[in-house]
Design a protein around this motif. Structure first.
Motif, PDB file in Angstrom:
ATOM      1  N   MET A 278       0.809  -1.212   0.000  1.00  0.00           N
ATOM      2  CA  MET A 278       0.000   0.000   0.000  1.00  0.00           C
ATOM      3  C   MET A 278       0.847   1.269   0.000  1.00  0.00           C
ATOM      4  O   MET A 278       0.300   2.381  -0.037  1.00  0.00           O
ATOM      5  CB  MET A 278      -0.961   0.012   1.200  1.00  0.00           C
ATOM      6  CG  MET A 278      -2.081  -1.009   1.095  1.00  0.00           C
ATOM      7  SD  MET A 278      -3.023  -0.874  -0.458  1.00  0.00           S
ATOM      8  CE  MET A 278      -3.804   0.724  -0.263  1.00  0.00           C
ATOM      9  N   ILE A 279       2.166   1.112   0.006  1.00  0.00           N
ATOM     10  CA  ILE A 279       3.058   2.248  -0.210  1.00  0.00           C
ATOM     11  C   ILE A 279       3.215   2.491  -1.717  1.00  0.00           C
ATOM     12  O   ILE A 279       3.441   3.609  -2.178  1.00  0.00           O
ATOM     13  CB  ILE A 279       4.442   1.988   0.427  1.00  0.00           C
ATOM     14  CG1 ILE A 279       4.370   2.136   1.949  1.00  0.00           C
ATOM     15  CG2 ILE A 279       5.511   2.904  -0.140  1.00  0.00           C
ATOM     16  CD1 ILE A 279       4.193   3.578   2.424  1.00  0.00           C
ATOM     17  N   ASN A 280       3.054   1.428  -2.481  1.00  0.00           N
ATOM     18  CA  ASN A 280       3.276   1.453  -3.933  1.00  0.00           C
ATOM     19  C   ASN A 280       1.969   1.797  -4.656  1.00  0.00           C
ATOM     20  O   ASN A 280       1.446   1.008  -5.441  1.00  0.00           O
ATOM     21  CB  ASN A 280       3.800   0.082  -4.381  1.00  0.00           C
ATOM     22  CG  ASN A 280       4.530   0.129  -5.703  1.00  0.00           C
ATOM     23  OD1 ASN A 280       5.380   0.973  -5.909  1.00  0.00           O
ATOM     24  ND2 ASN A 280       4.210  -0.795  -6.577  1.00  0.00           N
ATOM     25  N   VAL A 281       1.433   2.986  -4.373  1.00  0.00           N
ATOM     26  CA  VAL A 281       0.093   3.349  -4.848  1.00  0.00           C
ATOM     27  C   VAL A 281       0.091   4.769  -5.390  1.00  0.00           C
ATOM     28  O   VAL A 281       1.057   5.527  -5.243  1.00  0.00           O
ATOM     29  CB  VAL A 281      -0.951   3.232  -3.708  1.00  0.00           C
ATOM     30  CG1 VAL A 281      -0.987   1.823  -3.152  1.00  0.00           C
ATOM     31  CG2 VAL A 281      -0.638   4.233  -2.590  1.00  0.00           C
ATOM     32  N   SER A 282      -1.025   5.123  -6.005  1.00  0.00           N
ATOM     33  CA  SER A 282      -1.283   6.511  -6.400  1.00  0.00           C
ATOM     34  C   SER A 282      -2.778   6.762  -6.295  1.00  0.00           C
ATOM     35  O   SER A 282      -3.580   5.817  -6.236  1.00  0.00           O
ATOM     36  CB  SER A 282      -0.774   6.796  -7.812  1.00  0.00           C
ATOM     37  OG  SER A 282      -1.446   5.986  -8.758  1.00  0.00           O
ATOM     38  N   VAL A 283      -3.147   8.034  -6.269  1.00  0.00           N
ATOM     39  CA  VAL A 283      -4.549   8.429  -6.120  1.00  0.00           C
ATOM     40  C   VAL A 283      -5.127   8.795  -7.478  1.00  0.00           C
ATOM     41  O   VAL A 283      -4.498   9.507  -8.261  1.00  0.00           O
ATOM     42  CB  VAL A 283      -4.684   9.625  -5.163  1.00  0.00           C
ATOM     43  CG1 VAL A 283      -6.132  10.091  -5.082  1.00  0.00           C
ATOM     44  CG2 VAL A 283      -4.176   9.254  -3.783  1.00  0.00           C
ATOM     45  N   ASP A 284      -6.321   8.272  -7.746  1.00  0.00           N
ATOM     46  CA  ASP A 284      -7.062   8.628  -8.959  1.00  0.00           C
ATOM     47  C   ASP A 284      -8.465   9.021  -8.520  1.00  0.00           C
ATOM     48  O   ASP A 284      -9.355   8.174  -8.404  1.00  0.00           O
ATOM     49  CB  ASP A 284      -7.093   7.458  -9.934  1.00  0.00           C
ATOM     50  CG  ASP A 284      -7.808   7.813 -11.240  1.00  0.00           C
ATOM     51  OD1 ASP A 284      -7.986   9.020 -11.500  1.00  0.00           O
ATOM     52  OD2 ASP A 284      -8.189   6.892 -11.988  1.00  0.00           O
ATOM     53  N   GLY A 285      -8.650  10.303  -8.251  1.00  0.00           N
ATOM     54  CA  GLY A 285      -9.945  10.752  -7.752  1.00  0.00           C
ATOM     55  C   GLY A 285     -10.215  10.179  -6.373  1.00  0.00           C
ATOM     56  O   GLY A 285      -9.476  10.413  -5.425  1.00  0.00           O
ATOM     57  N   LYS A 286     -11.285   9.362  -6.270  1.00  0.00           N
ATOM     58  CA  LYS A 286     -11.620   8.724  -4.998  1.00  0.00           C
ATOM     59  C   LYS A 286     -11.116   7.287  -4.928  1.00  0.00           C
ATOM     60  O   LYS A 286     -11.445   6.562  -3.988  1.00  0.00           O
ATOM     61  CB  LYS A 286     -13.139   8.759  -4.794  1.00  0.00           C
ATOM     62  CG  LYS A 286     -13.714  10.156  -4.643  1.00  0.00           C
ATOM     63  CD  LYS A 286     -15.219  10.124  -4.386  1.00  0.00           C
ATOM     64  CE  LYS A 286     -15.774  11.529  -4.231  1.00  0.00           C
ATOM     65  NZ  LYS A 286     -17.248  11.517  -3.969  1.00  0.00           N
ATOM     66  N   ASN A 287     -10.312   6.891  -5.909  1.00  0.00           N
ATOM     67  CA  ASN A 287      -9.773   5.528  -5.946  1.00  0.00           C
ATOM     68  C   ASN A 287      -8.280   5.520  -5.650  1.00  0.00           C
ATOM     69  O   ASN A 287      -7.580   6.502  -5.900  1.00  0.00           O
ATOM     70  CB  ASN A 287     -10.010   4.901  -7.328  1.00  0.00           C
ATOM     71  CG  ASN A 287     -11.483   4.772  -7.666  1.00  0.00           C
ATOM     72  OD1 ASN A 287     -12.294   4.456  -6.792  1.00  0.00           O
ATOM     73  ND2 ASN A 287     -11.836   5.027  -8.911  1.00  0.00           N
ATOM     74  N   ILE A 288      -7.823   4.392  -5.118  1.00  0.00           N
ATOM     75  CA  ILE A 288      -6.397   4.172  -4.881  1.00  0.00           C
ATOM     76  C   ILE A 288      -5.944   3.075  -5.831  1.00  0.00           C
ATOM     77  O   ILE A 288      -6.520   1.980  -5.849  1.00  0.00           O
ATOM     78  CB  ILE A 288      -6.123   3.757  -3.422  1.00  0.00           C
ATOM     79  CG1 ILE A 288      -6.543   4.874  -2.460  1.00  0.00           C
ATOM     80  CG2 ILE A 288      -4.646   3.422  -3.229  1.00  0.00           C
ATOM     81  CD1 ILE A 288      -6.413   4.496  -0.999  1.00  0.00           C
ATOM     82  N   ILE A 289      -4.928   3.364  -6.631  1.00  0.00           N
ATOM     83  CA  ILE A 289      -4.391   2.383  -7.575  1.00  0.00           C
ATOM     84  C   ILE A 289      -3.176   1.728  -6.948  1.00  0.00           C
ATOM     85  O   ILE A 289      -2.169   2.386  -6.682  1.00  0.00           O
ATOM     86  CB  ILE A 289      -3.993   3.050  -8.905  1.00  0.00           C
ATOM     87  CG1 ILE A 289      -5.204   3.751  -9.535  1.00  0.00           C
ATOM     88  CG2 ILE A 289      -3.403   2.022  -9.869  1.00  0.00           C
ATOM     89  CD1 ILE A 289      -4.862   4.556 -10.769  1.00  0.00           C
TER      90      ILE A 289
END
Length: 436
Positions: A278-289
């Motif tokens: 969950m450190i390897n993520v990015s934000v797309d609006g209200k979603n977490i990729i």
């Protein structure tokens, strides 16, 4: 005559699909060879698809905004020679007229591509659901232009669609809508940036180069977008330093690669990321990729002094030798200003080695759209109290501070602190018996 098919063309080695932007020839309308039939967008570029021969458009098989695989039929047409002859005759008759009016038309069209002059920095978004092509999105990301700013730019495409020429014209004009605010009643409780008339002093004026301007925009954007929190730990690297010093000569002779500390840091980070995905993520609006690849960027100074981030792709799947080879390759290319576009794309986590410049520690700014960034300080000998079975002793140890800046929207203190501690553990618990 039999109907022919117009296929989605292949527009690059890695391109597997395209988005239909706009049909330029309607159903039932004739065209000649070379006429542009449709505009297609990919994640790299917008393309105009020419007619392979003269004919009549029979049917569009896909509507605009449809994503179509390469090689798929997107329209049917009936090839004909008569159309070419007829249109050629028309062109000959109206050639002078078209030539004389083309300049006038261009003068009329040009202002449409320019954003309106904003006097009060207010704007109204004409279409909140405006379609943005992959190319426009890519350019906007490179220039750090938000979706809100894109929505302010008048588009000259069909249905007000924003075209590449609109965006490039907007950028050339200095992005007049960059700081524009919606024309709505202001919130009396909202924070406003004070307009201070500061004395900036006098002296030699040095104009920022294009890359420095991009870095400045990127840093401001990151601080504006992500609420930064920074955690710190210190790590005892005595065993790792001793192993590296003892093996760097043999490593070079055996693998023809220099063994710096950077590959060891990249390896430890990749391991820790696998433990805390969950450190390897990015934000797309209200979603977490949650990213499927672990691509570690390493902030590197160019000869000009500007900063760039070459990327070690799939670092978790590489051996230490492979990581060292890639780090050395990217570093050499950076020094020579020869990094390619692929070398600096796709990072999911970044390391900034501030110790290279002698800094004890640093508080780095997140490399958007990532969720965190690690700073490694200088490795310095210090007297440390060591707990031994026979009692406490004071020993000279190789110590280093590590700091992790993370986006508090999606990374909480527990996750950020645990991840940082795990990196330090991997560095401290280095296997001194490891073979090269």
């Amino acid at each position: 005559m039999a109907e022919d098919q117009l296929l989605m063309p292949k527009m690059g080695e890695s391109i597997t699909e395209g988005t239909i932007l706009n049909w330029l020839v309607a159903e039932g309308v004739s065209f000649e060879e070379g006429d542009i039939l449709v505009e297609v967008a990919t994640d790299k570029v917008d393309n105009e698809v020419p007619a392979p021969s003269s004919g009549v458009m029979k049917k569009h098989l896909f509507e605009p905004n449809s994503v179509v695989a390469v090689g798929t039929a997107i329209a049917t047409y009936e090839a004909t020679e008569e159309v070419a002859v007829e249109k050629k005759a028309q062109h000959e008759v109206t050639n002078k007229k078209s030539a004389s009016t083309s300049q006038k038309a261009s003068k009329k069209i040009a202002p449409m591509a320019k954003p309106m002059v904003v006097q009060n920095t207010a704007f109204t978004v004409p279409n909140g659901n405006l379609f943005i092509s992959p190319l426009i999105k890519s350019i906007a990301q490179q220039q750090h232009i938000s979706y809100e700013e894109l929505a302010r730019i008048p588009g000259t495409g069909k249905d007000g669609r924003l075209r590449k020429s609109d965006l490039m014209q907007y950028i050339e004009e200095g992005r007049p809508y960059k700081f524009a605010q919606p024309s709505v009643q202001p919130d009396p409780t909202a924070y406003r940036i004070p307009q201070l008339n500061l004395d900036k002093g006098t002296g030699k004026i040095v104009e920022m180069d294009r890359m420095r301007q991009m870095i400045a925009d990127h840093m401001v954007y990151s601080k504006h977008t992500s609420p930064h929190v920074t955690a710190y730990v210190e790590a005892d690297l005595t065993e790792l330093v001793a192993w590296r010093n003892a093996n760097k000569k043999n490593f070079l002779e055996k693998h023809q690669q220099k063994l710096t500390f950077t590959p060891l840091f990249v390896e430890a980070v990749a391991k820790a990321v696998k433990d805390f995905p969950m450190i390897n993520v990015s934000v797309d609006g209200k979603n977490i990729i949650v990213k499927e690849h672990i691509n570690v960027g390493m902030a590197t100074a160019l000869p000009s002094g500007n900063l760039i981030v070459p990327v070690v792709k799939d670092a978790d799947q590489k051996t230490l030798v492979e990581i060292a080879s890639e780090v050395n390759r990217l570093s050499a290319l950076a020094r020579e200003n020869k990094l390619s576009g692929d070398d600096i794309k796709g990072s999911t986590f970044t390391i900034s080695n501030v110790g290279t410049f002698g800094s004890v520690m640093g508080t780095p700014i997140i490399n958007q759209p990532e969720a965190a960034i690690l700073a490694t300080g200088i490795i310095k000998k210090r007297a440390e109290v060591m707990e031994r079975p026979e009692g406490d002793t004071i020993e000279i140890r190789q110590m280093m501070y590590l700091s992790l800046s993370f986006d508090h929207r999606i990374v909480d203190g527990y996750l950020g602190g645990s991840f940082l501690r795990r990196i330090a553990d991997y560095l401290e618990q280095f296997d001194v018996n490891r073979k090269i």
